[in-house]
Design an enzyme around this catalytic site. Structure first.
Site, short mmCIF file in Angstrom:
data_model
loop_
_atom_site.label_atom_id
_atom_site.label_comp_id
_atom_site.label_asym_id
_atom_site.label_seq_id
_atom_site.Cartn_x
_atom_site.Cartn_y
_atom_site.Cartn_z
N THR A 61 71.14 -71.21 -32.14
CA THR A 61 70.95 -70.34 -31.35
C THR A 61 70.22 -69.11 -31.77
O THR A 61 70.90 -68.62 -32.88
CB THR A 61 71.96 -70.10 -30.04
N TYR A 109 87.98 -65.11 -28.85
CA TYR A 109 87.48 -66.28 -28.43
C TYR A 109 87.94 -67.39 -28.25
O TYR A 109 87.25 -68.03 -27.63
CB TYR A 109 86.00 -66.25 -29.63
#
Length: 259
Positions: free
Chosen positions: A191, A156
């Site tokens: 989120t 990532y």
């Protein structure tokens, strides 16, 4: 109504930050917005909610890791609305893995989604802007992990660091065409996807957010609605000649050490 002339494409626009950005642009007068995501039911609902705020908004189902989908997304936006002058790359793959346990498949999945996907959407939008001689603005959603990242974020952090370089390379290459490209290094954000990730990979229990936020310097995680304002500014004419900027959006200052 600083976005009265904006025609935008937002990847990962069906929830979280992407949806918050779409709603912010709608509230500031955007004429047309295209959002993409993996879930058609969620995407159609999101497009309906954004359209209720004023603009024409359509959903295009797209997997950013598939080589054809980013191209099709931009082509669909251009076919539907005639032009695109704003692009936000918000979609991302956020799986875990250290240097030793990250498979080649996982590595490629991250780079295909987080780097190649934005490369292709940027390529499509910039090509259109160059051909038409119009100005435009791109904002890539990056991460504070481009500086290092935790040990379990090998793929990532690497893919986002590559996108950071692509952001500046594009900014430099097309400044004379009035095409601006900036990025935001986002800190830990609240989120729906992050909630799923924390429970799936880190054994967090429901309600983990309250405990984690109490440990943060400002008592919260980054909120999508707050960050959407910065994205809207960076996309708008108000940000002037700003290009090639990578803005740290976090309460933890990079390079800090305990007192």
């Amino acid at each position: 109504m600083r976005h009265s002339e904006t025609r935008a494409v937002i990847t990962g626009g069906t929830q979280g930050l992407g949806l918050a950005i779409a709603k912010r642009l709608a509230g500031e007068g955007a004429k047309s917005i295209v959002i993409s995501g993996r879930n058609a039911k969620k995407g159609e609902a999101a497009a309906k909610a954004v359209s209720a705020l004023g603009p024409q908004c359509i959903f295009v189902k797209a997997e950013m890791g598939n080589v054809d989908d980013p191209k099709r997304l931009i082509a669909t936006a251009l076919d539907k609305f005639g032009s695109v002058n704003a692009l936000v790359n918000s979609a991302a793959e956020t799986g875990r893995g250290t240097l030793l346990d990250t498979s080649l498949e996982t590595w490629e999945k991250h780079f295909n989604t987080n780097t190649r996907g934005p490369f292709l959407t940027m390529q499509g939008v910039v090509q259109h802007l160059v051909e038409t001689g119009r100005p435009g603005s791109i904002v890539n959603i990056l991460s504070m992990v481009i500086y290092v990242g935790q040990s379990y974020l090998t793929a990532y952090s690497s893919s986002k660091a590559a996108l950071a370089n692509l952001t500046r390379n594009t900014a430099n290459a097309f400044a004379t065409k009035r095409i601006r490209c900036n990025g935001i290094n986002v800190g830990w954000m609240d989120t729906p996807q992050e909630d799923q990730t924390q429970q799936a990979f880190h054994d967090r229990k429901p309600g983990w957010l309250k405990e984690v936020e109490a440990q943060q310097p400002m008592g919260q995680l980054v909120k999508p609605d707050q960050l959407a304002g910065l994205v809207a500014y960076m996309l708008s004419p108000e940000s002037g000649v700003m290009t090639g900027a990578l803005v740290d959006y976090d309460q933890n200052v990079a390079g800090r050490y305990p007192e």
